[in-house]
Design a protein around this motif. Structure first.
Motif, PDB file in Angstrom:
ATOM      1  N   GLN A  25      62.531  12.227 -39.753  1.00 21.79           N
ATOM      2  CA  GLN A  25      61.160  11.851 -40.084  1.00 21.79           C
ATOM      3  C   GLN A  25      60.196  12.969 -39.683  1.00 21.79           C
ATOM      4  O   GLN A  25      60.409  13.631 -38.666  1.00 21.79           O
ATOM      5  N   VAL A  26      59.153  13.135 -40.484  1.00 22.05           N
ATOM      6  CA  VAL A  26      58.064  14.051 -40.154  1.00 22.05           C
ATOM      7  C   VAL A  26      56.769  13.243 -40.210  1.00 22.05           C
ATOM      8  O   VAL A  26      56.466  12.622 -41.239  1.00 22.05           O
ATOM      9  N   VAL A  27      56.037  13.249 -39.123  1.00 19.87           N
ATOM     10  CA  VAL A  27      54.770  12.525 -39.062  1.00 19.87           C
ATOM     11  C   VAL A  27      53.650  13.556 -38.990  1.00 19.87           C
ATOM     12  O   VAL A  27      53.567  14.333 -38.035  1.00 19.87           O
ATOM     13  N   ILE A  28      52.804  13.579 -40.008  1.00 19.92           N
ATOM     14  CA  ILE A  28      51.719  14.555 -40.083  1.00 19.92           C
ATOM     15  C   ILE A  28      50.415  13.848 -39.755  1.00 19.92           C
ATOM     16  O   ILE A  28      49.935  13.005 -40.523  1.00 19.92           O
ATOM     17  N   LEU A  29      49.860  14.158 -38.600  1.00 18.91           N
ATOM     18  CA  LEU A  29      48.651  13.493 -38.109  1.00 18.91           C
ATOM     19  C   LEU A  29      47.416  14.267 -38.558  1.00 18.91           C
ATOM     20  O   LEU A  29      47.309  15.471 -38.332  1.00 18.91           O
ATOM     21  N   GLY A  30      46.483  13.581 -39.187  1.00 24.04           N
ATOM     22  CA  GLY A  30      45.341  14.283 -39.752  1.00 24.04           C
ATOM     23  C   GLY A  30      45.806  15.145 -40.908  1.00 24.04           C
ATOM     24  O   GLY A  30      45.516  16.342 -40.972  1.00 24.04           O
ATOM     25  N   ALA A  31      46.532  14.546 -41.842  1.00 22.89           N
ATOM     26  CA  ALA A  31      47.261  15.307 -42.863  1.00 22.89           C
ATOM     27  C   ALA A  31      46.366  16.095 -43.821  1.00 22.89           C
ATOM     28  O   ALA A  31      46.750  17.165 -44.293  1.00 22.89           O
ATOM     29  N   GLY A  32      45.181  15.571 -44.124  1.00 27.11           N
ATOM     30  CA  GLY A  32      44.327  16.295 -45.070  1.00 27.11           C
ATOM     31  C   GLY A  32      45.056  16.566 -46.367  1.00 27.11           C
ATOM     32  O   GLY A  32      45.705  15.687 -46.946  1.00 27.11           O
ATOM     33  N   PHE A  33      44.986  17.826 -46.828  1.00 29.21           N
ATOM     34  CA  PHE A  33      45.673  18.213 -48.051  1.00 29.21           C
ATOM     35  C   PHE A  33      47.030  18.856 -47.767  1.00 29.21           C
ATOM     36  O   PHE A  33      47.533  19.652 -48.562  1.00 29.21           O
ATOM     37  N   ASP A  34      47.623  18.540 -46.640  1.00 25.93           N
ATOM     38  CA  ASP A  34      48.942  19.068 -46.298  1.00 25.93           C
ATOM     39  C   ASP A  34      49.899  18.833 -47.466  1.00 25.93           C
ATOM     40  O   ASP A  34      49.965  17.747 -48.037  1.00 25.93           O
ATOM     41  N   SER A  35      50.665  19.867 -47.817  1.00 23.92           N
ATOM     42  CA  SER A  35      51.529  19.787 -49.002  1.00 23.92           C
ATOM     43  C   SER A  35      53.020  19.825 -48.680  1.00 23.92           C
ATOM     44  O   SER A  35      53.843  19.958 -49.576  1.00 23.92           O
ATOM     45  N   ARG A  36      53.380  19.701 -47.419  1.00 21.18           N
ATOM     46  CA  ARG A  36      54.788  19.873 -47.048  1.00 21.18           C
ATOM     47  C   ARG A  36      55.705  18.833 -47.689  1.00 21.18           C
ATOM     48  O   ARG A  36      56.831  19.152 -48.073  1.00 21.18           O
ATOM     49  N   ALA A  37      55.254  17.604 -47.799  1.00 24.28           N
ATOM     50  CA  ALA A  37      56.093  16.565 -48.393  1.00 24.28           C
ATOM     51  C   ALA A  37      56.406  16.862 -49.849  1.00 24.28           C
ATOM     52  O   ALA A  37      57.413  16.379 -50.388  1.00 24.28           O
ATOM     53  N   TYR A  38      55.573  17.692 -50.488  1.00 18.91           N
ATOM     54  CA  TYR A  38      55.724  18.005 -51.904  1.00 18.91           C
ATOM     55  C   TYR A  38      56.417  19.357 -52.094  1.00 18.91           C
ATOM     56  O   TYR A  38      57.302  19.516 -52.929  1.00 18.91           O
ATOM     57  N   ARG A  39      56.029  20.323 -51.280  1.00 21.51           N
ATOM     58  CA  ARG A  39      56.628  21.664 -51.366  1.00 21.51           C
ATOM     59  C   ARG A  39      58.078  21.682 -50.910  1.00 21.51           C
ATOM     60  O   ARG A  39      58.905  22.421 -51.457  1.00 21.51           O
ATOM     61  N   LEU A  40      58.401  20.872 -49.894  1.00 27.22           N
ATOM     62  CA  LEU A  40      59.721  20.951 -49.271  1.00 27.22           C
ATOM     63  C   LEU A  40      60.636  19.788 -49.644  1.00 27.22           C
ATOM     64  O   LEU A  40      61.751  19.687 -49.125  1.00 27.22           O
ATOM     65  N   HIS A  41      60.171  18.946 -50.548  1.00 28.10           N
ATOM     66  CA  HIS A  41      60.965  17.764 -50.907  1.00 28.10           C
ATOM     67  C   HIS A  41      62.333  18.139 -51.471  1.00 28.10           C
ATOM     68  O   HIS A  41      63.349  17.538 -51.115  1.00 28.10           O
TER      69      HIS A  41
END
Length: 215
Positions: A51-67
């Motif tokens: 699991q990765v929990v991104i706090l204050g994610a904003g426009f963080d793209s890791r879930a999409y770039r690294l999927h």
């Protein structure tokens, strides 16, 4: 040659950067920070984190770039309700589908605790996790940061880890003049309605990290 091509030329890019070096100092810092945290995430995923929990994610793209690289890695993105709504709309506008392994949830760090949000979103405290707090700690109260760190300490499985950045406590005062680019940087974020309100000393940061051990 188009404007974008012109900026890709080293000499032209250098000329623009040299004209506003303090502005681009922040730009390169953010790029370096993103690259570093990406490497931490890759290491965590390859070391058994689920699991990765991104706090204050904003426009963080890791879930999409690294999927595609880590299709079974579960992502939890939490941020203010308004920010979460804007991100969902931007994804729809860009025709980007939220992966099934990604969950976007709303939280106000000043009035809510992660206990109020993450379990309901499907977070499993028994699974090894990586927590990311990128570009957040300086914008929320010290008490709110402490509450989030306490959640990680109490509700993260053995071997879990956290990565975060922070500003030095003296950045909140006249001491920021000692650091290149910080005067203009602090003024810029304040003008945009998100002033720096929390800073740590290196010793306090070390103590905070010790309080959230990789067990």
């Amino acid at each position: 040659m188009s404007a974008s091509d012109d900026f890709r030329d080293y000499a032209s890019a250098k000329e623009k950067i040299d004209a506003a070096p303090e502005f681009y100092a922040g730009y390169f810092y953010v790029n370096a920070r993103t690259k570093y945290i990406d490497s931490v995430l890759r290491h965590a995923a390859e070391s058994g984190s689920e699991q990765v929990v991104i706090l204050g994610a904003g426009f963080d793209s890791r879930a999409y770039r690294l999927h595609d690289n880590y299709p079974t890695l579960r992502f939890f993105e939490v941020d203010l309700p308004a920010m979460t709504a804007v991100k969902k709309q931007r994804l729809r506008d860009a025709r980007i589908q939220i992966p099934g392994q990604a969950t976007l949830s709303s939280i106000d760090f000043e009035t809510q605790a992660l206990e109020d949000v993450l379990p309901a979103a499907g977070y499993n405290a028994a699974k090894k996790s990586l927590f990311i707090l990128e570009g957040v700690s300086m914008y929320i109260s010290e008490a709110s940061s402490g509450t989030s760190l306490e959640f990680v300490h109490r509700h993260a499985a053995s071997g879990s880890s956290i990565v975060y950045d922070y500003v030095l406590r003296e950045i909140l005062s006249e001491g920021r003049s000692r650091y290149y680019g910080m005067e203009s940087n602090a003024e810029t974020v304040a003008v945009h309605g998100e002033p720096y309100i929390t800073g740590w000393t290196p010793a306090e940061c070390t103590m905070s990290r010790m309080a959230v051990p990789v067990r």
